[in-house]
Motif scaffolding. Sequence first.
Motif, short mmCIF file in Angstrom:
data_model
loop_
_atom_site.label_atom_id
_atom_site.label_comp_id
_atom_site.label_asym_id
_atom_site.label_seq_id
_atom_site.Cartn_x
_atom_site.Cartn_y
_atom_site.Cartn_z
N LEU A 116 0.85 -1.19 0.00
CA LEU A 116 0.00 0.00 0.00
C LEU A 116 0.89 1.23 0.00
CD1 LEU A 116 -2.52 -1.16 2.77
CD2 LEU A 116 -2.71 -1.50 0.29
N LYS A 117 0.32 2.37 -0.41
CA LYS A 117 1.14 3.57 -0.47
C LYS A 117 0.30 4.83 -0.37
CE LYS A 117 4.37 6.35 -3.00
NZ LYS A 117 5.56 6.43 -3.81
N ALA A 118 0.85 5.83 0.31
CA ALA A 118 0.37 7.21 0.23
C ALA A 118 1.49 8.01 -0.41
CB ALA A 118 0.03 7.76 1.61
N HIS A 119 1.14 9.10 -1.07
CA HIS A 119 2.11 9.84 -1.86
C HIS A 119 2.56 11.13 -1.17
CE1 HIS A 119 0.29 7.14 -4.82
NE2 HIS A 119 1.42 7.24 -5.46
N ALA A 120 3.84 11.38 -1.27
CA ALA A 120 4.38 12.66 -0.81
C ALA A 120 3.99 13.75 -1.81
CB ALA A 120 5.90 12.57 -0.68
N THR A 172 -9.68 2.05 4.90
CA THR A 172 -8.57 3.01 4.96
C THR A 172 -8.00 3.26 3.57
OG1 THR A 172 -6.93 1.27 5.41
CG2 THR A 172 -7.98 2.32 7.32
N GLU A 173 -7.90 2.20 2.77
CA GLU A 173 -7.36 2.37 1.42
C GLU A 173 -8.28 3.26 0.57
OE1 GLU A 173 -4.80 2.11 -1.81
OE2 GLU A 173 -4.49 1.67 0.32
N ALA A 174 -9.57 3.05 0.69
CA ALA A 174 -10.52 3.89 -0.05
C ALA A 174 -10.38 5.35 0.36
CB ALA A 174 -11.95 3.39 0.19
N ALA A 175 -10.22 5.59 1.66
CA ALA A 175 -10.07 6.96 2.15
C ALA A 175 -8.84 7.62 1.56
CB ALA A 175 -10.02 6.97 3.67
N VAL A 176 -7.74 6.88 1.49
CA VAL A 176 -6.50 7.42 0.93
C VAL A 176 -6.65 7.70 -0.56
CG1 VAL A 176 -4.06 6.91 0.46
CG2 VAL A 176 -5.05 6.35 2.69
N LEU A 177 -7.20 6.74 -1.29
CA LEU A 177 -7.37 6.92 -2.74
C LEU A 177 -8.27 8.11 -3.04
CD1 LEU A 177 -7.82 3.20 -3.84
CD2 LEU A 177 -5.84 4.64 -4.25
N LEU A 178 -9.35 8.24 -2.30
CA LEU A 178 -10.28 9.34 -2.54
C LEU A 178 -9.66 10.69 -2.16
CD1 LEU A 178 -13.57 7.64 -1.29
CD2 LEU A 178 -13.00 8.25 -3.66
#
Length: 224
Positions: A116-120, A172-178
């Motif tokens: 999984l990843k969040a972006h800087a 949580t993944e949906a929240a990050v993607l959105l």
Amino acid sequence: MDLAELLDIRPGVTAVIGGGGKTALLRALGKELAAGGARVLLCTSTKIFPFPGLPNLADPTEAALAEALERRRLVCAGTPVPGTGKLAAPNIPMARLAALADYVLAEADGAAGRPLKAHASHEPAVPPEAGQTIVVVGASGFGRPIALAAHRPERYALLAGVFEDAPAAPETEAAVLLAEGLHDRIFINQAETAESRKGAAALAARLSCPAAAGSLMRKEFFLC
């Protein structure tokens, strides 16, 4: 249904971001498209390792790249990064790459091996010429602490509204993607068990974009 059809891969440039199988997705799509007679270029806008078993062209000229694509149909090209064994973006402009190949599949960020990843703020490095951006999500991250499952876990937790020791989940993944809004469609990889397929369906249900899932390792794919 073929993977390229599931993901609606069109001629031109497609950017792939996220975690959990970007490089494997590039290779799988490339092999499929090349088998149909297309000229396919695998590359990056960041850094990747060369693809074993494929022609990996180091800083090619346009003529050399065009010749390789005609002869082999599926090739990788990039600029060597000294001391790393990796390739960076080709020196040939992306618009010219898209003119030389029928399909350009570009890996546009890294995830340090995390599913999984969040972006800087400086990520992803999606080429302006990209017709669509696909985010890869690794279902193996669901149920694991965000601190272990996600690249940039502090950013991931912030966007998801939870703490880093909370388990990653479809929610949580949906929240990050959105929150990031960086993708046109998603591919949920590593959906190899009934539980992970259930998680893939739960994630897709929370998004409005097209979604496909499956296992690149097993070559099994389906629409969510």
